[in-house]
Every structure is written in structure tokens, then in C-alpha cells.
Design an enzyme around this catalytic site. Structure first.
Site, PDB file in Angstrom:
ATOM      1  N   THR A 152       0.895  -1.161   0.000  1.00  0.00           N
ATOM      2  CA  THR A 152       0.000   0.000   0.000  1.00  0.00           C
ATOM      3  C   THR A 152       0.933   1.210   0.000  1.00  0.00           C
ATOM      4  O   THR A 152       2.029   1.149   0.580  1.00  0.00           O
ATOM      5  CB  THR A 152      -0.942   0.052   1.228  1.00  0.00           C
ATOM      6  OG1 THR A 152      -0.173   0.342   2.381  1.00  0.00           O
ATOM      7  CG2 THR A 152      -1.706  -1.247   1.438  1.00  0.00           C
ATOM      8  N   HIS A 153       0.551   2.247  -0.676  1.00  0.00           N
ATOM      9  CA  HIS A 153       1.408   3.445  -0.830  1.00  0.00           C
ATOM     10  C   HIS A 153       2.758   3.094  -1.462  1.00  0.00           C
ATOM     11  O   HIS A 153       3.739   3.800  -1.235  1.00  0.00           O
ATOM     12  CB  HIS A 153       1.671   4.135   0.517  1.00  0.00           C
ATOM     13  CG  HIS A 153       0.457   4.342   1.349  1.00  0.00           C
ATOM     14  ND1 HIS A 153      -0.292   5.499   1.328  1.00  0.00           N
ATOM     15  CD2 HIS A 153      -0.171   3.505   2.231  1.00  0.00           C
ATOM     16  CE1 HIS A 153      -1.317   5.380   2.162  1.00  0.00           C
ATOM     17  NE2 HIS A 153      -1.272   4.183   2.720  1.00  0.00           N
ATOM     18  N   SER A 202      16.824   0.143 -27.066  1.00  0.00           N
ATOM     19  CA  SER A 202      17.112   1.567 -27.148  1.00  0.00           C
ATOM     20  C   SER A 202      17.957   1.818 -28.389  1.00  0.00           C
ATOM     21  O   SER A 202      18.729   0.955 -28.806  1.00  0.00           O
ATOM     22  CB  SER A 202      17.875   1.990 -25.889  1.00  0.00           C
ATOM     23  OG  SER A 202      18.649   3.138 -26.152  1.00  0.00           O
ATOM     24  N   TYR A 208     -31.178  17.945 -34.389  1.00  0.00           N
ATOM     25  CA  TYR A 208     -29.859  17.697 -34.978  1.00  0.00           C
ATOM     26  C   TYR A 208     -29.083  19.004 -35.107  1.00  0.00           C
ATOM     27  O   TYR A 208     -29.651  20.051 -35.424  1.00  0.00           O
ATOM     28  CB  TYR A 208     -30.002  17.067 -36.376  1.00  0.00           C
ATOM     29  CG  TYR A 208     -28.649  16.921 -37.044  1.00  0.00           C
ATOM     30  CD1 TYR A 208     -27.819  15.851 -36.734  1.00  0.00           C
ATOM     31  CD2 TYR A 208     -28.172  17.903 -37.925  1.00  0.00           C
ATOM     32  CE1 TYR A 208     -26.553  15.742 -37.303  1.00  0.00           C
ATOM     33  CE2 TYR A 208     -26.912  17.798 -38.497  1.00  0.00           C
ATOM     34  CZ  TYR A 208     -26.110  16.716 -38.179  1.00  0.00           C
ATOM     35  OH  TYR A 208     -24.858  16.619 -38.726  1.00  0.00           O
ATOM     36  N   GLN A 243     -21.391  15.918 -35.707  1.00  0.00           N
ATOM     37  CA  GLN A 243     -20.490  15.225 -36.633  1.00  0.00           C
ATOM     38  C   GLN A 243     -19.179  14.840 -35.932  1.00  0.00           C
ATOM     39  O   GLN A 243     -18.608  13.787 -36.199  1.00  0.00           O
ATOM     40  CB  GLN A 243     -20.210  16.135 -37.822  1.00  0.00           C
ATOM     41  CG  GLN A 243     -19.223  15.594 -38.819  1.00  0.00           C
ATOM     42  CD  GLN A 243     -19.273  16.385 -40.120  1.00  0.00           C
ATOM     43  OE1 GLN A 243     -20.263  16.331 -40.828  1.00  0.00           O
ATOM     44  NE2 GLN A 243     -18.230  17.129 -40.419  1.00  0.00           N
ATOM     45  N   LYS A 301     -18.076  11.372 -34.137  1.00  0.00           N
ATOM     46  CA  LYS A 301     -17.535  10.170 -34.792  1.00  0.00           C
ATOM     47  C   LYS A 301     -16.020  10.057 -34.614  1.00  0.00           C
ATOM     48  O   LYS A 301     -15.489   8.967 -34.416  1.00  0.00           O
ATOM     49  CB  LYS A 301     -17.907  10.174 -36.280  1.00  0.00           C
ATOM     50  CG  LYS A 301     -19.391   9.911 -36.497  1.00  0.00           C
ATOM     51  CD  LYS A 301     -19.751   9.820 -37.967  1.00  0.00           C
ATOM     52  CE  LYS A 301     -19.568  11.169 -38.633  1.00  0.00           C
ATOM     53  NZ  LYS A 301     -20.080  11.186 -40.015  1.00  0.00           N
TER      54      LYS A 301
END
Ligand code: ARG
Length: 432
Positions: A156-157, A279, A318, A323, A326
Site C-alpha cells: 500500500t502506498h 534503445s 440535430y 459530426q 464520430k
């Protein structure tokens, strides 16, 4: 651009204005056009049932829609800037191939209900995908919870707290992903309503067979009110993104664990090599880039959710603002399902390093066991707590397995409750 559906004689079309209005819509619509085609065929059949189209006309339209669908799959037809959106592209293709018959398809519908029904079919499919991957994640977690119960530190912590086990870690994520699968199913069912036939948002002067198109498109119910159909645009999208977000939020924490556990400092976990990257400059490095991008995915979900919510500051009816919903959907589900889809195999392939786990224990991690043991023997807990802080080892000593075996309330390491989790997983109804 092909001729606009709504073009008026004598009004010149300004290319820059049109480009702004279309935005990336037509490219995004590549994602939704197959659903639009499916719904267009259902609309045509509905028109035939009420005598607006003849059987032959309906057949010709459905056949051409099928051909268009195939051409989109094969790449013979590409949805691009020639069109304002996928709705225009479908109609223009039908007119090109069928002349006046093509010009009949839009009888009794509007692009407003057309976009609603297409995105709704799309959303239902995406939620089924979310549910399927959550079930798979839960299955992997349950299998591994059954197979390996290696003691590991519970934190914890980010500080060592008590003895835990890999089985508890797995069981935790198993239950999380069962919940996430249930949630995706609930969201699916909640939005499973057919908006086709509500036209621009106020109905239309035709006896459209809305029950028929509801059945044919596989919706569980009809979305009755045309006004609500428009109100639900964006609102249903948010519900779907929230269900996806629950799964990705757990993924963020799981990925955090893995990025910590794979450090040299922890060294609890090794990832299959294909899940790490090198890397460009440091030859010694193997980096967990994949789990980091999994962790980052929630940011995209949250951003999409915020965009959806912001767009909905609108009165009824509407509005073109909608639009943009989406794009938000596309990005949220694209990234979310992309990340979740890689999770089952990552979980299958990751390995615990028993040696490193064993080295991570210290006596203090038994202090809670000791305090409870003393309390069971009759000492007031607060007094036992003080004593255990100084002398933390219980009767069994620094024995991680004994500590785990004694955790006998349901869900604890001694009684993980995996059977109950398995039953719940098996009981989740799979949406058709
Ligand atoms: N691209 C539009 C959208 O996604 C389609 C509907 C257009 N409707 C309209 N009335 N302009 O909302």
C-alpha cells in the site's frame, strides 16, 4: 467533389467552406459506411413493404448496395474527398448505377437518422468486441490464479505492507475483467435501440415499418421518439466509451504494475521478449514500451469522452456539431481495443521471478498477522498492534505460505473464491 445532395441552383459552392464542413468526416466515414450500407438495405426493404418501392426496385437497390460493400472491401471503391460523407457516396453510387431507382432510396429518411443507425450498429459491434476481450483477459487471469500461488509482497502506498501472492494478483484482475465484461454487455443492451425511421428528428409522413427494420437490423427495441433519437446521439456514445474506459482504466493500473515489476529494482516479472523494445543508443536496454503505451491509452479514452461531453451542449434536434462525435468514437475504440487486444497474450506470456519475489519480504510484513493472532488470543487489538510493531513475527515465524494459508475469509489467499468468479464469468450472456 461530386454534386452535393442538397445543392441549390444559383448558389455557388465555395471549396474552402466545403472543405471545412466536411473536415475529416469522409475519411472517418470509411469506418461507418458498411453499417450505413446494411441499414440502407433495411430501409429499402421497409420502403418496399409499404409500397413505396416495387419488389424489383428494392432488389436492384439491395443488389447494388451489396456490390458497393464488396467494392469497398476489395478497394475497387474508395471513400474519399469526392464525397461529402458516406451517405452522399452511397446515394451517388446508387444513382450512377440505377438512375431514378437510386434517387428513390432517400424517401422517408434523413442523413440524421442514417448516421444514427450506422454509428449505433458500429457501437454495438465494438461493445461486443470489448466484452469478448474482457472475458478472455478474465479467463487468462483465472487460469493463472489457479496455476501459481507464489508469495509476493502486497503493497500500500508502494510500501511493503503484508504478504500477498501472485494468485491474489491474478484473482484481482480476473474479477475486474469480469466486471468489465458485464459492463460492456450492459452498455450494449442499453443502447440497443433502433433510430432508423425517425428521419430528421420529427418523423415523416409515411407509415414506415419501423418494427420491421428493428427486427431486421437485430435491435432489441425501437427507439420510439424521434426527438429522443436525436437527443441520444452523443449520449449513447458516452455510455459506450465509459464501458470501454472501465476496461482501460484497469489496464492502466495493470500496466503500471508491470512497468514497476520489470525494473531491476523490483525484478518480479519478465516479459516475453517481443513485448519489449531496445534503445537506439543504449545497447543494454530492454524497455517495456508496450505496457507504457497500454498505460497511456486511458488518456485517449478520457480525451474522447471529454470531447463527446463538450459537444453535447446543444438544444434539442440535430446540429452539425454532432459530426465530431464520430472522430471521438473512432479514436477511443481504435486505441482502447488496440491495447486491450494485446493484453491476453501478454498475460499468458509474462513470467514471475520466484527468487526475486522471495527476497522482497521483511519481518514487518507479518506484523498485521501477529497483531490479529494476539487479538484472537484475547488481547485488545490496539494493545496487540503496539506489541506487533516491535515484535512482528507470529507463531509461524516469517513463513509467507503460512501467512497466506491463514487468510481464510472469502477472497483471501486461503479461500480465493475462484469457483465463484468462474461461475460468474460463465454466466455472462454473450450478445448476439
Ligand atoms: N456528417 C453528418 C454527421 O455526422 C451527417 C449528417 C448530416 N446531416 C445534416 N443535416 N447536415 O452528423
Amino acid at each position: 467533389m461530386s454534386e452535393l445532395l442538397w445543392q441549390k441552383p444559383g448558389v455557388e459552392v465555395d471549396a474552402r467552406i466545403q472543405a471545412f464542413l466536411a473536415g475529416d468526416d469522409v475519411v472517418l466515414d470509411r469506418e461507418f459506411i458498411q453499417d450505413d450500407i446494411t441499414a440502407s438495405a433495411a430501409h429499402a426493404r421497409g420502403l418496399a413493404r409499404i409500397g413505396i418501392l416495387t419488389g424489383d426496385e428494392c432488389e436492384a437497390l439491395c443488389r447494388e448496395l451489396g456490390v458497393l460493400s464488396g467494392d469497398l472491401h476489395s478497394g475497387a471503391f474508395v471513400l474519399d474527398e469526392r464525397f461529402e460523407d458516406c451517405h452522399s457516396a452511397i446515394e451517388s453510387r446508387l444513382v450512377e448505377r440505377l438512375g431514378d431507382v437510386g434517387r428513390k432510396i432517400h424517401t422517408g429518411r434523413s442523413r440524421n437518422d442514417q448516421v444514427l443507425v450506422a454509428t449505433r450498429l458500429w457501437l454495438k459491434r465494438k461493445l461486443r468486441e470489448v466484452q469478448a476481450v474482457c472475458r478472455e483477459v478474465a479467463e487468462v487471469c483465472l487460469q493463472r490464479a489457479e496455476a501459481e500461488a507464489i508469495p509476493m509482497p502486497g503493497y500500500t502506498h508502494l510500501q511493503r505492507a503484508v504478504v500477498s501472492s501472485t494468485a491474489m494478483w491474478w484473482a484481482g484482475f480476473a474479477e475486474a475483467y469480469i466486471d468489465n465484461a458485464v459492463r460492456a454487455g450492459q452498455a450494449h443492451d442499453w443502447i440497443d435501440a433502433n433510430p432508423l425511421g425517425t428521419a430528421a428528428g420529427y418523423g415523416v409522413n409515411l407509415p414506415l415499418d419501423r418494427e420491421g427494420s428493428t427486427r431486421e437490423l437485430g435491435f432489441a427495441r425501437m427507439q420510439v421518439s424521434p426527438i429522443y433519437a436525436q437527443l441520444s446521439r452523443g449520449k449513447f456514445e458516452i455510455a459506450a466509451v465509459d464501458a470501454l474506459g472501465a476496461a482501460v482504466l484497469d489496464l492502466r493500473r495493470l500496466a503500471w504494475d508491470l512497468s514497476l515489476f520489470t525494473t531491476a529494482e523490483f525484478g518480479f516479472v519478465t516479459l516475453p521478449p517481443q513485448y519489449t523494445t531496445g534503445s537506439s543508443i543504449m545497447p543494454n536496454k530492454r524497455n517495456p514500451d508496450l505496457v507504457e503505451l497500454m498505460r497511456a491509452t486511458y488518456a485517449s479514452i478520457a480525451a474522447s469522452r471529454t470531447e463527446l461531453e463538450q459537444l453535447l451542449s446543444l438544444p434539442t434536434g440535430y446540429h452539425r456539431d454532432l459530426q465530431f462525435t464520430k472522430g471521438a468514437l473512432y479514436h477511443a475504440f481504435g486505441r482502447g481495443l488496440g491495447a486491450l487486444g494485446l493484453l491476453p497474450n501478454l498475460l499468458r506470456g509474462m513470467a514471475w521471478r520466484t527468487d526475486r519475489l522471495a527476497k522482497a519480504f521483511d519481518d514487518g510484513m507479518y506484523a498485521t498477522d501477529k497483531a490479529v493472532e494476539l487479538a484472537v488470543a484475547g488481547m485488545p487489538f490496539r494493545e496487540a498492534y503496539r506489541l506487533a510493531a516491535v515484535e512482528p513475527l507470529p507463531k509461524a515465524g516469517a513463513d509467507a505460505q503460512a501467512s497466506l494459508d491463514a487468510r481464510v475469509s472469502p477472497g483471501g489467499a486461503g479461500v480465493l473464491g475462484l469457483e465463484a468468479l468462474k461461475q460468474r464469468l460463465a454466466g455472462i450472456a454473450v450478445q448476439a
